[in-house]
Design an enzyme around this catalytic site. Structure first.
Site, short mmCIF file in Angstrom:
data_model
loop_
_atom_site.label_atom_id
_atom_site.label_comp_id
_atom_site.label_asym_id
_atom_site.label_seq_id
_atom_site.Cartn_x
_atom_site.Cartn_y
_atom_site.Cartn_z
N HIS A 12 -11.38 7.16 4.48
CA HIS A 12 -10.42 8.28 4.55
C HIS A 12 -11.16 9.51 4.03
O HIS A 12 -11.94 9.41 3.08
CB HIS A 12 -9.22 8.05 3.63
N ASP A 32 0.81 -1.23 0.00
CA ASP A 32 0.00 0.00 0.00
C ASP A 32 0.84 1.27 0.00
O ASP A 32 0.30 2.38 0.07
CB ASP A 32 -0.94 0.01 1.21
N ARG A 35 0.40 -1.59 7.64
CA ARG A 35 0.95 -0.41 6.98
C ARG A 35 1.99 0.32 7.84
O ARG A 35 2.61 1.28 7.38
CB ARG A 35 -0.18 0.56 6.57
N CYS A 94 -5.23 9.27 -3.64
CA CYS A 94 -4.44 8.44 -2.72
C CYS A 94 -3.04 8.17 -3.26
O CYS A 94 -2.11 7.93 -2.50
CB CYS A 94 -5.11 7.09 -2.49
N ARG A 104 -9.71 5.73 10.38
CA ARG A 104 -8.27 5.48 10.27
C ARG A 104 -7.43 6.50 11.03
O ARG A 104 -6.24 6.28 11.24
CB ARG A 104 -7.87 5.45 8.80
N1 LIG Z 1 -5.58 8.21 0.83
C1 LIG Z 1 -6.23 7.10 0.69
N2 LIG Z 1 -7.54 7.12 0.73
N3 LIG Z 1 -5.55 5.96 0.56
C2 LIG Z 1 -6.11 4.71 0.25
C3 LIG Z 1 -5.35 3.61 0.95
C4 LIG Z 1 -5.78 2.25 0.51
C5 LIG Z 1 -5.12 1.16 1.30
N4 LIG Z 1 -5.42 -0.12 0.76
C6 LIG Z 1 -5.55 1.22 2.75
O1 LIG Z 1 -6.57 0.71 3.09
O2 LIG Z 1 -4.88 1.76 3.58
#
Ligand SMILES: NC(=[NH2+])NCCC[C@H](N)C(=O)O
Length: 268
Positions: free
Chosen positions: A164, A64, A89, A258, A135
């Protein structure tokens, strides 16, 4: 208006785990298509729009990392690093930190609370709109306000598909923000409307097509080719609209925003 941004080539991009409702390990990405979609975006930014695109090396087993918008929040010469919620992450932070230090950024902070960078914090003029709780944690917003010396407006996100802030809200220009109203509380919507002269409300189809995960320099806007309604609205406003395919990244819950971290003043 020229922009400086940070991207990460999708060499190791894949769906190796599931940390948002879009990700399914049994719905794999087509690596080749992902590469060509990313390349298309890179080319649009550099050749057509003349933006300055910086690159960070992709790291194996950090699939990611391609989503550089989560790699920090850069305003002037200051960087707030990400404290990722998911262990999958968390390994990214040190590589982003290294990159910023090598670029000459000296004033960095790592918030004590979870904070996933620009993915959850979008600057509109001198106001920082910040998302929670999926998040990032709300108390991180106070840390950002102190570190950057800005007004931070906390916006609660209510729909797990828009986990997000940058999946549900676009900074279009100095007068305009676009958003998907059902992803916010009434209080959050009111806070945006009170400050922003023009608020464009996206239809669900456009939001689900990742149309709000868009990048604008105030004259050009780059967005998912599935967001036809928003594209039409932007054209009527006189913006140059650049619809791009983003299917492979959407399988991971990401779009063009993203994949793009704003560096703003192009280095420290
Ligand atoms: N800025 C964003 N919306 N990033 C998307 C991140 C996607 C990533 N698979 C996650 O879930 O963390």
């Amino acid at each position: 208006m020229s922009k400086a941004v940070l991207m990460c080539p999708p060499e190791h991009f894949d769906i190796e785990y599931e940390i948002n409702p879009w990700m399914h390990v049994d719905d794999p990405v087509c690596r080749e298509l992902a590469r060509s979609q990313w390349q298309g975006l890179y080319q649009l930014y550099t050749q057509t729009l003349g933006w300055d695109v910086h690159l960070i090396d992709p790291i194996e087993h950090l699939p990611d990392m391609v989503f550089t918008a989560n790699g920090g929040l850069v305003i002037r010469d200051r960087v707030a690093l990400p404290r990722f919620r998911q262990p999958e992450r968390q390994g990214e932070t040190e590589f982003f930190e290294q990159w910023f230090r090598r670029r000459g950024y000296r004033t960095l902070c790592l918030p004590r609370h979870d904070f996933e960078g620009e993915g959850d914090a979008l600057l509109w003029n001198d106001t920082l709109f910040a998302g929670y709780p999926w998040r990032s944690d709300k108390p991180a917003h106070r840390e950002l306000a102190e570190f950057f010396g800005l007004e931070v407006v906390s916006l609660q996100l209510t729909d797990a598909r828009f986990y997000h802030l940058d999946t549900a809200l676009t900074i279009v220009d100095e007068q305009t923000v676009a958003l998907y109203p059902d992803a916010f509380t009434a209080e959050g919507l009111e806070a945006v409307h009170r400050r922003v002269p023009r608020v464009i409300e996206a239809a669900e189809a456009d939001a689900v097509g990742y149309g709000l995960n868009a990048v604008s320099d105030g004259r050009h806007i780059v967005l998912s080719d599935r967001a036809r309604g928003l594209a039409a609205t932007y054209r009527e406003m006189g913006l140059q609209v650049h619809p791009m395919p983003i299917s492979e990244f959407q399988k991971s819950g990401g779009g063009m925003k993203c994949l793009t971290l704003e560096l703003r003043d192009n280095g420290a």
